[in-house]
Design a protein around this motif. Structure first.
Motif, PDB file in Angstrom:
ATOM      1  N   SER A   5       0.810  -1.222   0.000  1.00 44.89           N
ATOM      2  CA  SER A   5       0.000   0.000   0.000  1.00 44.89           C
ATOM      3  C   SER A   5       0.843   1.270   0.000  1.00 44.89           C
ATOM      4  N   VAL A   6       2.132   1.157   0.340  1.00 43.77           N
ATOM      5  CA  VAL A   6       2.986   2.335   0.400  1.00 43.77           C
ATOM      6  C   VAL A   6       3.734   2.563  -0.908  1.00 43.77           C
ATOM      7  N   CYS A   7       4.455   1.517  -1.366  1.00 43.54           N
ATOM      8  CA  CYS A   7       5.307   1.702  -2.549  1.00 43.54           C
ATOM      9  C   CYS A   7       4.778   1.021  -3.808  1.00 43.54           C
ATOM     10  N   GLY A   8       3.777   0.140  -3.681  1.00 40.33           N
ATOM     11  CA  GLY A   8       3.202  -0.518  -4.847  1.00 40.33           C
ATOM     12  C   GLY A   8       3.960  -1.750  -5.307  1.00 40.33           C
ATOM     13  N   HIS A   9       4.937  -2.202  -4.554  1.00 41.32           N
ATOM     14  CA  HIS A   9       5.719  -3.383  -4.903  1.00 41.32           C
ATOM     15  C   HIS A   9       4.846  -4.631  -4.837  1.00 41.32           C
ATOM     16  N   CYS A  21      10.254  -1.220   0.775  1.00 36.03           N
ATOM     17  CA  CYS A  21      10.185  -0.048   1.656  1.00 36.03           C
ATOM     18  C   CYS A  21      10.215  -0.402   3.140  1.00 36.03           C
ATOM     19  N   GLY A  22      10.027  -1.679   3.477  1.00 33.41           N
ATOM     20  CA  GLY A  22      10.075  -2.097   4.868  1.00 33.41           C
ATOM     21  C   GLY A  22       8.773  -1.884   5.628  1.00 33.41           C
ATOM     22  N   HIS A  23       7.724  -1.508   4.929  1.00 34.35           N
ATOM     23  CA  HIS A  23       6.423  -1.279   5.555  1.00 34.35           C
ATOM     24  C   HIS A  23       5.787  -2.620   5.940  1.00 34.35           C
ATOM     25  N   PHE A  24       5.278  -2.699   7.178  1.00 31.58           N
ATOM     26  CA  PHE A  24       4.566  -3.899   7.598  1.00 31.58           C
ATOM     27  C   PHE A  24       3.177  -3.870   6.988  1.00 31.58           C
ATOM     28  N   TYR A  25       2.726  -5.015   6.530  1.00 36.23           N
ATOM     29  CA  TYR A  25       1.400  -5.089   5.927  1.00 36.23           C
ATOM     30  C   TYR A  25       0.334  -4.988   6.991  1.00 36.23           C
ATOM     31  N   SER A  26      -0.852  -4.599   6.606  1.00 33.14           N
ATOM     32  CA  SER A  26      -1.903  -4.211   7.536  1.00 33.14           C
ATOM     33  C   SER A  26      -2.243  -5.279   8.569  1.00 33.14           C
ATOM     34  N   LYS A  27      -2.226  -6.539   8.210  1.00 28.90           N
ATOM     35  CA  LYS A  27      -2.586  -7.577   9.172  1.00 28.90           C
ATOM     36  C   LYS A  27      -1.613  -7.577  10.354  1.00 28.90           C
ATOM     37  N   ILE A  28      -0.328  -7.462  10.057  1.00 26.62           N
ATOM     38  CA  ILE A  28       0.678  -7.421  11.118  1.00 26.62           C
ATOM     39  C   ILE A  28       0.541  -6.123  11.905  1.00 26.62           C
ATOM     40  N   ALA A  29       0.316  -5.026  11.221  1.00 25.66           N
ATOM     41  CA  ALA A  29       0.163  -3.736  11.907  1.00 25.66           C
ATOM     42  C   ALA A  29      -1.044  -3.774  12.838  1.00 25.66           C
ATOM     43  N   GLU A  30      -2.128  -4.422  12.415  1.00 20.57           N
ATOM     44  CA  GLU A  30      -3.312  -4.537  13.261  1.00 20.57           C
ATOM     45  C   GLU A  30      -3.018  -5.383  14.497  1.00 20.57           C
ATOM     46  N   ILE A  31      -2.293  -6.472  14.321  1.00 25.06           N
ATOM     47  CA  ILE A  31      -1.946  -7.343  15.443  1.00 25.06           C
ATOM     48  C   ILE A  31      -1.052  -6.593  16.434  1.00 25.06           C
TER      49      ILE A  31
END
Length: 95
Positions: A5-9, A21-31
């Motif tokens: 969702s951040v870089c489109g990779h 980019c090292g962004h955690f995906y939403s499921k992990i961020a929610e947890i």
């Protein structure tokens, strides 16, 4: 496959972190956010926030004290009782 969702990779569904980019995906961020919220609920700071933000501070304080008391064992309750009696005896002997 979906995209970050951040870089489109392009990413696999099994990935938890974007390799670009090292962004955690939403499921992990929610947890992680849920675990932090649970930890905040158990800390002294979290308890104070709930008391100060409540409409009825007295009721919130009594509720928090009840929750803390329910979490103590009989040994813990006895230790608190002994501490209070000791402090009361010290104060009474000074006065």
């Amino acid at each position: 496959m979906s995209q970050c969702s951040v870089c489109g990779h392009e990413r696999n569904d099994s990935d938890i972190k974007c390799p670009e980019c090292g962004h955690f995906y939403s499921k992990i961020a929610e947890i992680i956010a849920e675990q932090e919220a649970q930890e905040e609920m158990q800390t002294f700071r979290g308890r104070c926030k709930r008391i100060f933000n409540a409409e009825d501070s007295k009721l919130a304080l009594l509720t928090e004290l009840k929750l803390m008391r329910e979490g103590l064992t009989k040994k813990g309750l006895f230790a608190l009782f002994v501490i209070f009696v000791f402090v009361f005896a010290l104060v009474a002997s000074v006065l």
